[in-house]
Design a protein around this motif. Structure first.
Motif, short mmCIF file in Angstrom:
data_model
loop_
_atom_site.label_atom_id
_atom_site.label_comp_id
_atom_site.label_asym_id
_atom_site.label_seq_id
_atom_site.Cartn_x
_atom_site.Cartn_y
_atom_site.Cartn_z
N GLU A 128 6.26 -10.58 -5.92
CA GLU A 128 5.69 -9.25 -6.20
C GLU A 128 6.32 -8.20 -5.28
OE1 GLU A 128 1.43 -8.91 -7.25
OE2 GLU A 128 1.35 -7.46 -5.60
N LEU A 129 6.56 -8.58 -4.03
CA LEU A 129 7.19 -7.64 -3.10
C LEU A 129 8.62 -7.31 -3.56
CD1 LEU A 129 7.20 -6.00 -0.50
CD2 LEU A 129 7.63 -8.12 0.78
N ALA A 130 9.32 -8.33 -4.05
CA ALA A 130 10.67 -8.08 -4.57
C ALA A 130 10.59 -7.08 -5.73
CB ALA A 130 11.31 -9.39 -5.04
N ALA A 131 9.61 -7.27 -6.59
CA ALA A 131 9.43 -6.34 -7.71
C ALA A 131 9.12 -4.94 -7.18
CB ALA A 131 8.31 -6.82 -8.64
N GLY A 132 8.34 -4.86 -6.10
CA GLY A 132 8.01 -3.57 -5.49
C GLY A 132 9.24 -2.87 -4.95
N THR A 165 0.83 -1.20 0.00
CA THR A 165 0.00 0.00 0.00
C THR A 165 0.87 1.26 0.00
OG1 THR A 165 -0.05 0.30 2.38
CG2 THR A 165 -1.68 -1.22 1.46
N LEU A 166 0.18 2.39 -0.19
CA LEU A 166 0.86 3.68 -0.07
C LEU A 166 1.49 3.84 1.32
CD1 LEU A 166 1.38 6.49 -1.36
CD2 LEU A 166 -0.78 7.23 -0.31
N GLY A 167 0.87 3.23 2.34
CA GLY A 167 1.43 3.27 3.70
C GLY A 167 2.79 2.58 3.74
N ASN A 168 2.87 1.40 3.13
CA ASN A 168 4.17 0.70 3.07
C ASN A 168 5.18 1.53 2.31
OD1 ASN A 168 2.28 -2.22 2.41
ND2 ASN A 168 3.35 -1.84 4.32
N TYR A 169 4.72 2.13 1.21
CA TYR A 169 5.66 2.88 0.37
C TYR A 169 6.22 4.09 1.11
CZ TYR A 169 7.67 5.68 -3.34
OH TYR A 169 8.53 6.44 -4.08
N LEU A 170 5.31 4.92 1.67
CA LEU A 170 5.79 6.16 2.31
C LEU A 170 6.40 5.89 3.68
CD1 LEU A 170 2.92 8.63 1.35
CD2 LEU A 170 5.19 8.44 0.32
N VAL A 199 -0.31 10.38 -8.82
CA VAL A 199 -0.21 9.62 -10.07
C VAL A 199 1.21 9.77 -10.65
CG1 VAL A 199 -0.99 9.54 -12.48
CG2 VAL A 199 -2.66 9.67 -10.62
N GLU A 200 1.73 10.98 -10.61
CA GLU A 200 3.07 11.22 -11.15
C GLU A 200 4.13 10.38 -10.43
OE1 GLU A 200 4.27 15.39 -10.79
OE2 GLU A 200 6.31 14.66 -10.41
N LYS A 201 3.98 10.26 -9.10
CA LYS A 201 4.99 9.53 -8.32
C LYS A 201 4.75 8.02 -8.32
CE LYS A 201 7.12 13.21 -6.56
NZ LYS A 201 8.52 13.53 -6.66
N LEU A 202 3.47 7.61 -8.30
CA LEU A 202 3.19 6.19 -8.04
C LEU A 202 2.96 5.36 -9.29
CD1 LEU A 202 0.79 6.65 -5.00
CD2 LEU A 202 3.25 6.23 -4.95
N ALA A 203 2.31 5.95 -10.30
CA ALA A 203 1.96 5.14 -11.47
C ALA A 203 3.19 4.51 -12.13
CB ALA A 203 1.12 5.97 -12.46
N PRO A 204 4.32 5.23 -12.24
CA PRO A 204 5.49 4.60 -12.86
C PRO A 204 6.00 3.40 -12.04
CG PRO A 204 5.84 6.99 -12.65
CD PRO A 204 4.57 6.66 -11.93
N ILE A 205 5.85 3.46 -10.72
CA ILE A 205 6.30 2.33 -9.90
C ILE A 205 5.43 1.11 -10.18
CG2 ILE A 205 6.68 1.51 -7.53
CD1 ILE A 205 7.21 4.39 -6.69
N GLY A 206 4.12 1.34 -10.25
CA GLY A 206 3.20 0.23 -10.55
C GLY A 206 3.51 -0.41 -11.89
N SER A 249 -10.18 2.35 0.83
CA SER A 249 -9.47 2.89 2.01
C SER A 249 -7.98 3.05 1.75
CB SER A 249 -9.66 1.95 3.20
OG SER A 249 -8.89 0.77 3.01
N ARG A 250 -7.49 2.41 0.69
CA ARG A 250 -6.03 2.42 0.48
C ARG A 250 -5.70 2.65 -0.99
NH1 ARG A 250 -7.28 -2.79 2.00
NH2 ARG A 250 -8.08 -3.87 0.18
N ILE A 251 -4.46 3.10 -1.21
CA ILE A 251 -3.92 3.11 -2.56
C ILE A 251 -2.94 1.96 -2.63
CG2 ILE A 251 -2.48 4.41 -4.18
CD1 ILE A 251 -3.81 6.96 -3.09
N ASN A 252 -3.16 1.05 -3.57
CA ASN A 252 -2.25 -0.08 -3.76
C ASN A 252 -1.17 0.34 -4.73
OD1 ASN A 252 -4.07 -1.98 -2.33
ND2 ASN A 252 -5.39 -1.58 -4.10
N MET A 253 0.05 -0.17 -4.53
CA MET A 253 1.14 0.22 -5.42
C MET A 253 0.91 -0.28 -6.84
SD MET A 253 2.86 2.16 -3.64
CE MET A 253 4.23 2.47 -4.74
#
Ligand code: AMP
Ligand code: TRP
Length: 339
Positions: free
Chosen positions: A68-72, A21-26, A289-296, A212-216
């Protein structure tokens, strides 16, 4: 031995229990990348699959989630040449040191852990023994590297205090200065990213509501939609942080903006005070979107090359064991195991 005599080394872990999630990311991942890039420490990052199985995991899902986590990690900026990146079960010294720590830590210490109380709930008799012992394995993850710094979100603070207690008790019981007293690194605007539907609850991959969440792995449309639908209030943004004291939903969106833009929450208010959420949300959505979409999209690309991910994890585990084998051997000597 003083802290200065330990190599500055960062360790942290994330459970491959499905969905970043965005929580894990930030709260975690982005800070792992920052510490890697700052270059002041060796950095060791781990997918803690042994922790994940403290609650039931479907085996096929666990494998998929670990890759998938490794890819993240990699898509977020972890460079497997600069950092050591691997999955926990591949480095057996984690579980071996955890057993020693099971014998150092006290039942009472474990029973006081709020995560244990939350996860086991009223049904502690039915919880796994592993869930109870979880913090001793976490202490082993950290101390098998003699890690000096551990970046995590706010929710892990109590486990890190317990890690310090275990290190101190081991050192005291055996009359050594062998394990460092690790420093938690809990800082930045997003150590606690809250649910977009309820600003008093942590954003979590286990929340039943996907809104409730933004998924990566969310695409640009999904990210923008979730921010548009985020719970807020009818007041404009204040000019001072104390104006957000009783407005947890508003505070959460300001914190998310600050963490994504790498500025302080006050700086966000300096720029956006007086705006209604109807104005602020589209600006936040664009930034997200600018920060997260490329990661996804990078995650999907990496996931398509499973053999490459597996090679990276195998190599990471080999490098990890160069550190863990001698530390476990020395621990066994201290404890009195004949080898
Ligand atoms: P977990 O997914 O529970 O294994 O957590 C992995 C890392 O992400 C830990 O460092 C957590 O503290 C962090 N983390 C998880 N959820 C959040 C959140 N909502 N806000 C900030 N950090 C989080
Ligand atoms: N308990 C952590 C969590 O749920 C994951 C974890 C396991 C960890 N071992 C660790 C974090 C060691 C930091 C260091 O988020």
């Amino acid at each position: 031995m003083t802290e200065a005599s330990f190599t500055p080394r960062v360790f942290s872990g994330i459970q491959p229990s499905g969905g970043l999630t965005l929580g894990n990311y930030l709260g975690a991942m982005k800070r792992f990348v920052d510490m890697q890039d700052a270059g002041a420490h060796e950095t060791v990052y781990c997918m803690v699959d042994l922790h994940a199985i403290t609650v039931w995991q479907d085996p096929a899902d666990l494998q998929k989630n670990t890759r998938e986590l490794a890819a993240g990690f990699i898509a977020s900026g972890i460079d497997p040449e600069k950092s050591i990146l691997f999955n926990q079960s591949r480095v057996p010294e984690h579980a071996q040191l955890a057993w020693v720590f099971n014998c150092v830590a006290r039942m009472g210490w474990m029973g006081r852990m709020t995560q244990w109380k939350d996860k086991a709930g009223k049904n502690a008799e039915q919880a796994s023994l592993g869930l109870f012992a979880y913090p001793a394995l976490m202490a082993a993850d950290i101390l098998i590297y003699h890690a000096t710094h551990v970046p995590v979100g706010e929710d892990q603070k109590q486990h890190l205090e317990l890690t310090r207690d275990i290190a101190a008790k081991f050192n005291h019981d055996f009359g050594v200065d062998f394990f460092p007293i690790t420093e938690p690194v809990i800082e930045g605007a997003a150590t606690r990213v809250m649910s977009l539907r309820d600003g008093t609850k942590k954003m979590s991959k286990s929340d039943p509501s996907d809104l409730s969440r933004i998924n990566m792995t969310d695409d640009a449309d999904a990210i923008a939609k979730k921010i548009r639908k985020a719970k807020t209030d009818p007041e404009p943004l204040p000019s001072e942080l104390k104006g957000l004291d009783d407005r947890p939903d508003a505070r959460n969106l300001v914190n998310i903006y600050a963490a994504l833009a790498e500025v302080s929450p006050q700086a966000v208010l300096d720029d956006h005070a007086g705006q209604q959420f109807g104005t602020f949300k589209p600006i936040l959505a664009e930034l997200a979107v600018e920060k997260l979409a490329p990661i996804g999209s990078e995650m999907s690309r990496l996931m398509a090359d499973q053999p490459e991910i597996d090679r990276i994890l195998a190599r990471g585990a080999e490098r990890a064991r160069e550190i863990t084998e001698p530390i476990l051997a020395k621990t066994y000597d201290i404890v009195g195991m004949v080898r």
